[in-house]
Design a protein around this motif. Structure first.
Motif, PDB file in Angstrom:
ATOM      1  N   ALA A  83       0.948  -1.102   0.023  1.00  0.00           N
ATOM      2  CA  ALA A  83      -0.069   0.008  -0.131  1.00  0.00           C
ATOM      3  C   ALA A  83       0.804   1.356   0.007  1.00  0.00           C
ATOM      4  CB  ALA A  83      -1.016  -0.011   1.243  1.00  0.00           C
ATOM      5  N   LEU A  84       0.605   2.130  -0.825  1.00  0.00           N
ATOM      6  CA  LEU A  84       1.350   3.445  -0.814  1.00  0.00           C
ATOM      7  C   LEU A  84       0.936   4.408   0.298  1.00  0.00           C
ATOM      8  CD1 LEU A  84       1.253   4.434  -4.703  1.00  0.00           C
ATOM      9  CD2 LEU A  84       3.107   3.338  -3.268  1.00  0.00           C
ATOM     10  N   PRO A  85       1.896   5.300   0.826  1.00  0.00           N
ATOM     11  CA  PRO A  85       1.767   5.828   1.920  1.00  0.00           C
ATOM     12  C   PRO A  85       0.761   6.994   1.720  1.00  0.00           C
ATOM     13  CG  PRO A  85       3.718   6.259   1.266  1.00  0.00           C
ATOM     14  CD  PRO A  85       3.194   5.207   0.468  1.00  0.00           C
ATOM     15  N   ASP A  86       0.047   7.521   2.319  1.00  0.00           N
ATOM     16  CA  ASP A  86      -0.887   8.776   2.245  1.00  0.00           C
ATOM     17  C   ASP A  86      -0.053   9.891   2.971  1.00  0.00           C
ATOM     18  OD1 ASP A  86      -2.544  10.830   2.188  1.00  0.00           O
ATOM     19  OD2 ASP A  86      -4.426   9.474   2.489  1.00  0.00           O
ATOM     20  N   LEU A  87       0.914  10.826   2.139  1.00  0.00           N
ATOM     21  CA  LEU A  87       1.528  11.567   2.962  1.00  0.00           C
ATOM     22  C   LEU A  87       0.697  12.750   3.481  1.00  0.00           C
ATOM     23  CD1 LEU A  87       4.453  11.563   0.292  1.00  0.00           C
ATOM     24  CD2 LEU A  87       4.432  10.550   2.556  1.00  0.00           C
TER      25      LEU A  87
END
Length: 173
Positions: A83-87
């Protein structure tokens, strides 16, 4: 983990446990002395590297990398889905992923390592299966690149020559 580090790790398995610094030059452009200086460390014994290749071969034949299974070459590889990080909001995105597959072949005497990394894939369901996993997204691409490249390099296949050419022509018109 940086993309190149994953590829270097699988390349060390393919190279019987010897890690080599990545270079942009092709082997044909390097002298024997330059190739020797690229060797940085033995990180595994040849026996352990072979055993790990055999285990990773099962990823392709029985596990999450089945879509990379080739009729022409025995591959070993590892899938990856993250999962890609939610910055902006913290945590992870609920529907954005990085999907990857790294493989080497042939499993008994590796000649090539190929990695495919696709960022920002989304989770969808097609025919009752999720489509964001590394083996689903990246596996077929690695298989095609591997088959064509090994055939070009003249690496013997699991099949007689005329069947190989027919199989490649049918899959890659």
């Amino acid at each position: 983990m940086p993309v190149w580090l994953g590829v270097c790790s699988v390349a060390a398995l393919a190279n019987d446990g010897v890690r080599i610094n990545p270079t942009i030059e092709t082997a044909a452009e390097q002298t024997d002395e330059e190739r020797r200086t690229n060797i940085t460390a033995r990180v595994l014994s040849p026996r352990v590297a072979q055993n790990v290749r055999e285990v990773l071969g099962r990823v392709v034949t029985e596990g999450t990398g089945r879509r990379a299974q080739s009729d022409l070459y025995a591959l070993f590889g590892k899938t990856g889905t993250a999962a890609l990080p939610d910055l902006e909001n913290g945590g992870d995105h609920q529907n954005l992923y990085s999907s990857s597959f790294i493989a080497g072949a042939p499993i008994d005497q590796p000649r090539l390592v190929v990695g495919c990394f696709v960022h920002r894939t989304t989770k969808r369901i097609v025919d009752g299966q999720y489509t964001h996993y590394g083996g689903v997204v990246s596996g077929p691409t690695v298989k095609r690149v591997m088959e064509r490249s090994l055939t070009y390099l003249g690496v013997p296949t699991k099949q007689p020559e005329n069947e190989v050419n027919d199989a490649i022509a049918q899959r890659h018109p």
